[in-house]
Design an enzyme around this catalytic site. Structure first.
Site, PDB file in Angstrom:
ATOM      1  N   LYS A 164       8.695  -3.058  13.179  1.00 42.51           N
ATOM      2  CA  LYS A 164       7.738  -3.668  11.610  1.00 42.51           C
ATOM      3  C   LYS A 164       8.473  -4.746  10.723  1.00 42.51           C
ATOM      4  O   LYS A 164       9.620  -3.163  10.647  1.00 42.51           O
ATOM      5  CB  LYS A 164       6.883  -2.776  11.893  1.00 42.51           C
ATOM      6  CG  LYS A 164       6.003  -3.096  10.251  1.00 42.51           C
ATOM      7  CD  LYS A 164       4.954  -2.053   9.903  1.00 42.51           C
ATOM      8  CE  LYS A 164       4.515  -2.381   8.891  1.00 42.51           C
ATOM      9  NZ  LYS A 164       3.846  -1.491   8.418  1.00 42.51           N
ATOM     10  N   ASP A 182       5.408  -3.699   1.146  1.00 37.63           N
ATOM     11  CA  ASP A 182       4.267  -4.411   1.581  1.00 37.63           C
ATOM     12  C   ASP A 182       3.252  -3.494  -0.018  1.00 37.63           C
ATOM     13  O   ASP A 182       3.378  -2.201  -0.363  1.00 37.63           O
ATOM     14  CB  ASP A 182       3.830  -2.950   2.944  1.00 37.63           C
ATOM     15  CG  ASP A 182       2.528  -2.871   3.093  1.00 37.63           C
ATOM     16  OD1 ASP A 182       1.599  -3.890   2.673  1.00 37.63           O
ATOM     17  OD2 ASP A 182       2.323  -2.196   3.609  1.00 37.63           O
ATOM     18  N   LYS A 190      -2.374  -1.887  -3.165  1.00 34.05           N
ATOM     19  CA  LYS A 190      -2.167  -0.968  -3.088  1.00 34.05           C
ATOM     20  C   LYS A 190      -1.953  -1.070  -4.869  1.00 34.05           C
ATOM     21  O   LYS A 190      -1.326  -1.250  -5.608  1.00 34.05           O
ATOM     22  CB  LYS A 190       0.267  -0.125  -2.592  1.00 34.05           C
ATOM     23  CG  LYS A 190      -0.321  -0.842  -0.739  1.00 34.05           C
ATOM     24  CD  LYS A 190       1.029  -0.513  -0.677  1.00 34.05           C
ATOM     25  CE  LYS A 190       0.817   0.010   0.750  1.00 34.05           C
ATOM     26  NZ  LYS A 190      -0.195   0.933   1.970  1.00 34.05           N
ATOM     27  N   ASP A 201       8.659  -0.692   4.332  1.00 34.87           N
ATOM     28  CA  ASP A 201       8.274  -1.100   5.327  1.00 34.87           C
ATOM     29  C   ASP A 201       8.956  -1.457   6.528  1.00 34.87           C
ATOM     30  O   ASP A 201       8.289  -2.466   7.199  1.00 34.87           O
ATOM     31  CB  ASP A 201       6.963  -1.308   4.613  1.00 34.87           C
ATOM     32  CG  ASP A 201       5.742  -1.502   5.328  1.00 34.87           C
ATOM     33  OD1 ASP A 201       5.662  -0.105   6.496  1.00 34.87           O
ATOM     34  OD2 ASP A 201       4.822  -2.194   5.470  1.00 34.87           O
ATOM     35  N   ASP A 220      -4.240  -4.690   3.715  1.00 34.25           N
ATOM     36  CA  ASP A 220      -3.509  -3.676   3.856  1.00 34.25           C
ATOM     37  C   ASP A 220      -2.897  -2.701   5.359  1.00 34.25           C
ATOM     38  O   ASP A 220      -1.879  -2.923   5.068  1.00 34.25           O
ATOM     39  CB  ASP A 220      -3.178  -1.924   3.275  1.00 34.25           C
ATOM     40  CG  ASP A 220      -2.077  -2.024   2.217  1.00 34.25           C
ATOM     41  OD1 ASP A 220      -0.854  -2.009   2.687  1.00 34.25           O
ATOM     42  OD2 ASP A 220      -1.906  -0.714   1.562  1.00 34.25           O
ATOM     43  N   GLU A 266      -1.600  -4.712   7.439  1.00 30.92           N
ATOM     44  CA  GLU A 266      -1.122  -5.602   7.980  1.00 30.92           C
ATOM     45  C   GLU A 266      -0.001  -5.683   9.738  1.00 30.92           C
ATOM     46  O   GLU A 266       0.632  -6.157   9.822  1.00 30.92           O
ATOM     47  CB  GLU A 266      -0.205  -6.229   7.144  1.00 30.92           C
ATOM     48  CG  GLU A 266       1.343  -5.902   6.625  1.00 30.92           C
ATOM     49  CD  GLU A 266       1.366  -4.076   6.195  1.00 30.92           C
ATOM     50  OE1 GLU A 266       0.375  -4.002   5.692  1.00 30.92           O
ATOM     51  OE2 GLU A 266       2.397  -3.269   6.243  1.00 30.92           O
ATOM     52  N   ARG A 316      -0.037  -3.504  11.791  1.00 31.81           N
ATOM     53  CA  ARG A 316      -0.407  -3.538  13.549  1.00 31.81           C
ATOM     54  C   ARG A 316      -0.665  -5.483  13.667  1.00 31.81           C
ATOM     55  O   ARG A 316      -0.810  -5.803  14.609  1.00 31.81           O
ATOM     56  CB  ARG A 316      -2.019  -2.777  13.630  1.00 31.81           C
ATOM     57  CG  ARG A 316      -2.464  -3.857  12.495  1.00 31.81           C
ATOM     58  CD  ARG A 316      -3.904  -2.408  12.362  1.00 31.81           C
ATOM     59  NE  ARG A 316      -3.527  -1.262  11.342  1.00 31.81           N
ATOM     60  CZ  ARG A 316      -4.186  -0.257  11.083  1.00 31.81           C
ATOM     61  NH1 ARG A 316      -5.377   0.174  12.130  1.00 31.81           N
ATOM     62  NH2 ARG A 316      -3.847   0.828  10.952  1.00 31.81           N
TER      63      ARG A 316
HETATM   64  N1  BES Z   1       2.963   0.706   5.411  1.00 36.72           N
HETATM   65  C1  BES Z   1       2.183   1.189   5.244  1.00 36.72           C
HETATM   66  C2  BES Z   1       2.004   2.738   5.662  1.00 36.72           C
HETATM   67  C3  BES Z   1       2.487   3.118   4.723  1.00 36.72           C
HETATM   68  C4  BES Z   1       1.622   4.036   4.065  1.00 36.72           C
HETATM   69  C5  BES Z   1       3.551   4.126   5.095  1.00 36.72           C
HETATM   70  C6  BES Z   1       1.955   4.759   2.709  1.00 36.72           C
HETATM   71  C7  BES Z   1       4.235   5.348   5.001  1.00 36.72           C
HETATM   72  C8  BES Z   1       3.730   5.274   3.365  1.00 36.72           C
HETATM   73  C9  BES Z   1       0.861   0.306   6.102  1.00 36.72           C
HETATM   74  O1  BES Z   1       0.936  -1.061   5.314  1.00 36.72           O
HETATM   75  C10 BES Z   1      -0.299   0.431   5.628  1.00 36.72           C
HETATM   76  O2  BES Z   1      -0.737   0.293   4.978  1.00 36.72           O
HETATM   77  N2  BES Z   1      -1.668   1.333   6.240  1.00 36.72           N
HETATM   78  C11 BES Z   1      -2.856   2.052   5.801  1.00 36.72           C
HETATM   79  C12 BES Z   1      -3.217   1.244   6.363  1.00 36.72           C
HETATM   80  C13 BES Z   1      -5.237   1.000   6.164  1.00 36.72           C
HETATM   81  C14 BES Z   1      -5.616   0.356   5.092  1.00 36.72           C
HETATM   82  C15 BES Z   1      -5.578   1.391   7.166  1.00 36.72           C
HETATM   83  C16 BES Z   1      -3.005   3.308   4.839  1.00 36.72           C
HETATM   84  O3  BES Z   1      -2.137   3.512   5.570  1.00 36.72           O
HETATM   85  O4  BES Z   1      -3.103   3.517   3.840  1.00 36.72           O
HETATM   86 ZN    ZN Z   2       2.935  -1.769   5.730  1.00 37.66          ZN
HETATM   87 MN    MN Z   3       0.239  -2.313   3.842  1.00 39.03          MN
END
Ligand code: BES
Ligand code: ZN
Ligand code: MN
Length: 493
Positions: A265, A270, A277, A288, A347, A349, A351
């Protein structure tokens, strides 16, 4: 840093300092090496004074010890001999580096690697000695103009008995190549998102390819459109930085050998997109792209080792930002596989860019496909910062990755991919939604990916908790390059 293996001739060895381990029984650790009786008894008599306990974290410097040409000896506490494990051993190596940095020394002779550790041999000891030294001496100061400490480097001689010379040299070569890969992964992660863009990652891939004779392709927006990667392009729409789709091919194995594919990825920042966020700690979302960085680091390592294997790296890379053109909650995307996705949260994104890369991987007729992604905050809640989340549709592959993680001390813990969770991704308007609710968030993310990985053996590593450290020690860890390298090496025997 420079590491050399030397066969036991301690009486003739010259350097600024000799490093030795001491157990809390005050027993010195030098295995079968030829330390003279006068040296040993001199040290023993000093230890009787009680200024050094041999406990983990204790240390003592001795000067002008008889029977040896080296003027200083640094003793490092190893704790209880029976309880010495890999973690305590690496902590002792770290303590050694901490002490050496404060001393006026340049050339080091070490016996620390002769310590006997549960389920480890001399090769393992040397590998983890070198890994720990390289990790402890890494710093990212390229962008500082003031208060920049000058980096101390050492010439380190690792002494082994004669019959271990060959094994030790191979271990040292492997560890140094691994350290270089890890270093690259850390630096790419630590670079700010205004420098480390998708275009920058593409250039880095080209550089690695040139150095090590790999085939590199960096596809641009137009080529990505041609491939119909509607899901990946959906995420990329909200950014001024053009997306890239990077493919690296290291083809040094037999022609008939199916490739191992690593998919990383590569979200270089992000912000969450329209589902933006919160501001606190948002800077950390420069990390990210650590999945992508771990693929590039692993390619650096296998390139340096010139391994005779076929490995392909695939990196979808773009930014996830809010913008007038950005993806909106409710939008429906058509992925390269043809499956449609209702975007309920922009968010989620990672996947969305990975699913198209997983479909692209089919064309290579892979042995296995492993994706590596900072995918979910939920994985950090589940496993903390110690283990990466491991998901797989193949038990053998899962076991191999687990044991590679164990050996490299870069562990992953297997999580369920049961059918039961799949219905959380149901959508009223498309084939699936891109989120599955708060419950089991790391699992439903993996379930989403699994729908695009049905044609081959696949594993997913969620490295959201392991790729970087927050707080005062903020910085990329270089994980899981150790695990991936170990996995590839294990497939060669
Ligand atoms: N890059 C983030 C995941 C992440 C968040 C990694 C904080 C490390 C620390 C990912 O793209 C994301 O934002 N995931 C969301 C998914 C949710 C919206 C279903 C998450 O984990 O909050
Ligand atoms: Zn992300
Ligand atoms: Mn995200």
């Amino acid at each position: 840093m420079k590491f050399s293996i030397k066969s036991d001739q301690l009486d003739k060895q010259r350097s600024d300092v000799l490093v030795m381990g001491v157990y809390d029984s005050l027993k010195l650790c030098y295995d079968k090496l030829s330390l003279s009786a006068s040296t040993i008894s001199h040290i023993a008599s000093i230890l009787k004074h009680g200024d050094m306990s041999g406990k983990a974290g204790s240390s003592l410097i001795l000067y002008n010890v008889p029977g040896i040409k080296i003027p200083k000896i640094l003793l490092i506490g190893l704790g209880k001999e029976k309880e010495l494990d890999g973690k305590k051993y690496r902590a002792a190596v770290r303590a050694m580096i901490h002490e050496l940095k404060r001393m006026d020394v340049k050339t080091i002779t070490s016996l620390l690697q002769t310590a006997s550790i549960k389920e480890a041999d001399i090769a393992w000891n040397i590998e983890h000695f070198i890994s720990e030294v390289m990790d402890a001496s890494y710093e990212f100061a390229e962008l500082k103009t003031v208060n920049r400490k000058t980096k101390k480097t050492f010439d380190i001689f690792l002494i082994v008995d004669k019959k271990s010379q060959k094994i030790a040299e191979a271990a040292s070569k492997k560890a140094f190549a691994l350290a270089k890969g890890i270093e690259l992964t850390k630096t790419l992660g630590n670079l700010p998102p205004n420098i480390c863009t998708p275009t920058y990652l593409g250039k880095k891939a080209q550089e690695i390819g040139k150095e090590h004779g790999m085939k590199i392709e960096v596809l641009d927006q137009k080529q990505i459109e041609k491939l119909k990667m509607g899901s990946f392009l959906g995420v990329a729409k909200g950014s001024r930085q053009p997306p890239k789709f990077i493919v690296l091919q290291h083809s040094k194995g037999k022609k008939t050998q199916k490739p191992i594919i690593l998919v990383g990825k590569g979200i270089t920042f992000d912000a969450g997109g329209i589902s933006i966020k919160p501001a606190g700690d948002m800077d950390e979302m420069k990390y990210d792209m650590c999945g992508a960085a771990s693929v590039l680091g692993t390619f650096k390592t296998i390139g340096l080792l010139n391994l005779s294997v076929n490995v392909i790296g695939i990196i979808p890379t773009c930014e996830n930002l809010p913008d007038g053109l950005a993806l909106k909650p409710g939008d429906i995307l058509t992925s390269m596989s043809g499956q449609t996705i209702e975007v309920l949260n922009t968010d989620a994104e990672g996947r969305l860019i990975l699913c198209d890369a997983l479909t692209y991987a089919e064309r290579f007729n892979p042995d296995v496909v492993i994706d590596i992604a900072t995918l979910t905050g939920a994985c950090v809640i589940a496993l903390g910062h110690h283990a990466s989340g491991l998901y797989s549709n193949d038990d053998r592959l899962a076991k191999d990755l687990e044991s590679a993680g164990q050996i490299s001390m870069d562990r992953a813990w297997r999580m369920p991919l049961w059918e039961d969770y799949q219905s959380q991704l149901d959508s009223n308007f498309a084939d699936m939604a891109n989120i599955g609710g708060r419950a089991g968030g790391s699992i439903t993310a993996a379930c989403f990916l699994s729908r695009f990985a049905k044609k081959y053996k696949w594993a997913h590593l969620d490295i959201a908790g392991t790729a970087w450290k927050s707080g005062k020690a903020k910085g990329a860890t270089g994980r899981p390059v150790g695990l991936l390298t170990q996995y590839i090496l294990s497939k060669m025997n």
